[in-house]
Design a protein around this motif. Structure first.
Motif, mmCIF file in Angstrom:
data_model
loop_
_atom_site.group_PDB
_atom_site.id
_atom_site.type_symbol
_atom_site.label_atom_id
_atom_site.label_comp_id
_atom_site.label_asym_id
_atom_site.label_seq_id
_atom_site.Cartn_x
_atom_site.Cartn_y
_atom_site.Cartn_z
ATOM 1 N N ALA A 146 37.598 27.710 34.025
ATOM 2 C CA ALA A 146 36.697 27.063 33.320
ATOM 3 C C ALA A 146 35.459 27.485 34.585
ATOM 4 C CB ALA A 146 36.584 25.564 32.844
ATOM 5 N N ARG A 147 36.235 27.209 36.136
ATOM 6 C CA ARG A 147 35.162 27.561 36.794
ATOM 7 C C ARG A 147 35.140 28.878 37.542
ATOM 8 N NH1 ARG A 147 39.222 24.008 40.864
ATOM 9 N NH2 ARG A 147 40.438 25.054 40.090
ATOM 10 N N GLY A 148 35.525 29.931 37.536
ATOM 11 C CA GLY A 148 35.469 31.355 36.942
ATOM 12 C C GLY A 148 36.538 32.472 37.843
ATOM 13 N N ARG A 149 37.697 31.412 38.118
ATOM 14 C CA ARG A 149 38.296 31.808 39.101
ATOM 15 C C ARG A 149 39.696 32.277 38.130
ATOM 16 N NH1 ARG A 149 38.476 26.593 41.810
ATOM 17 N NH2 ARG A 149 37.670 26.901 44.369
ATOM 18 N N LEU A 150 40.116 34.001 38.524
ATOM 19 C CA LEU A 150 40.421 34.429 38.327
ATOM 20 C C LEU A 150 42.742 34.578 38.443
ATOM 21 C CD1 LEU A 150 38.549 38.213 38.599
ATOM 22 C CD2 LEU A 150 38.056 36.814 36.908
ATOM 23 N N THR A 191 39.901 31.662 45.679
ATOM 24 C CA THR A 191 39.274 32.674 45.722
ATOM 25 C C THR A 191 38.386 34.357 45.812
ATOM 26 O OG1 THR A 191 39.776 33.918 48.254
ATOM 27 C CG2 THR A 191 38.593 31.748 48.318
ATOM 28 N N LEU A 192 39.487 34.743 44.110
ATOM 29 C CA LEU A 192 39.143 35.242 43.127
ATOM 30 C C LEU A 192 38.601 35.183 42.293
ATOM 31 C CD1 LEU A 192 39.017 38.378 42.969
ATOM 32 C CD2 LEU A 192 41.595 38.648 41.905
ATOM 33 N N PHE A 193 37.399 35.610 41.938
ATOM 34 C CA PHE A 193 36.743 35.142 40.803
ATOM 35 C C PHE A 193 35.846 36.150 39.962
ATOM 36 C CE2 PHE A 193 36.351 31.392 43.619
ATOM 37 C CZ PHE A 193 35.907 30.593 42.854
ATOM 38 N N GLY A 194 35.660 35.759 38.939
ATOM 39 C CA GLY A 194 34.737 36.619 37.737
ATOM 40 C C GLY A 194 34.025 36.387 37.183
ATOM 41 N N LEU A 195 33.303 37.361 36.655
ATOM 42 C CA LEU A 195 31.878 37.615 35.138
ATOM 43 C C LEU A 195 32.415 38.726 34.549
ATOM 44 C CD1 LEU A 195 28.660 36.325 35.580
ATOM 45 C CD2 LEU A 195 28.123 37.657 36.834
#
Length: 223
Positions: A146-150, A191-195
């Motif tokens: 939900a926070r965008g973390r992968l 610290t790995l995020f996605g969109l």
């Protein structure tokens, strides 16, 4: 950073006499589709790595604001290639973009720039649901919270576009290595995020991808 050094072996006869980034989709070489995405404000420097039939690509971009890094004698993979290009790219976060894909909908680099949060992120990857990844086989590469973390494994496919802080590259001992090496480190510390890209994306790493990409672009033009 435009990744353009590969042999394009999956393209078969199409890359017998040219590098894969010069294979055409809808009348334009793949590298031109990629370069068009970089015409946005945050992009100050463009670097393209080359290896297979390098002279053709060097000639193709000779009149454009693109710095070329020629990887020889060996291809350095994505991590090694990016590290090799850092002197030309300069400091700070870097966009990386594979040159063997075609997009429709919003510019993915603009979307990444708008979502980038350097206080939380070391990398922000653009993804598409695996069932919308045209020309691409597989069940996905990542899941997103939900926070965008992968995290590894899940229904989302990596598209080859991202923003990444290159700091960790200097810690890798190998000359040839994938960006997966530092993605795993980032995943471990959150610290790995996605969109997720809302438009179309097609992998053009094989001949069938050309037809699919052209169909996708035609559908987009009709909307």
């Amino acid at each position: 950073m435009l990744f353009a050094a590969g042999f394009g072996t999956r393209m078969g006869a199409l890359t017998a006499d040219r590098p894969k980034p010069l294979v055409e989709v809808a009348g334009r070489p793949l590298i031109d589709h990629a370069l068009a995405l970089t015409d946005i404000g945050p992009v100050r420097t463009r670097v393209m790595n080359v290896h297979y039939r390098a002279d053709q690509l060097i000639d193709h971009v000779a009149d454009r604001p693109v710095t070329v890094t020629h990887e020889t004698p060996d291809i350095l993979d994505t991590g090694g290639g990016l590290r090799n290009a850092l002197p030309a790219l300069g400091e700070g976060p870097v966009f990386t973009l594979n040159s063997d894909a075609v997009w429709s909908g919003p510019n993915p680099l603009s979307a990444l720039a708008a979502a980038w949060d350097p206080a939380r992120m070391e990398a922000l990857l653009m993804l598409v649901p695996a069932d919308r990844a045209r020309g691409h086989a597989g069940t996905g590469d990542f899941d997103i919270d939900a926070r965008g973390r992968l995290t590894r494994g899940g229904p989302l496919t990596y598209t080859g576009a991202q923003i990444i802080r290159p700091d960790r590259l200097s810690q890798v001992k190998q000359d040839v290595f994938s960006l997966n090496v530092i993605w795993r480190q980032m995943e471990a510390v959150g610290t790995l995020f996605g969109l997720v890209h809302p438009g179309g994306w097609c992998d053009v790493g094989h001949p069938g991808g050309i037809t699919e990409a052209e169909a996708m672009l035609a559908e987009s033009d009709r909307v």
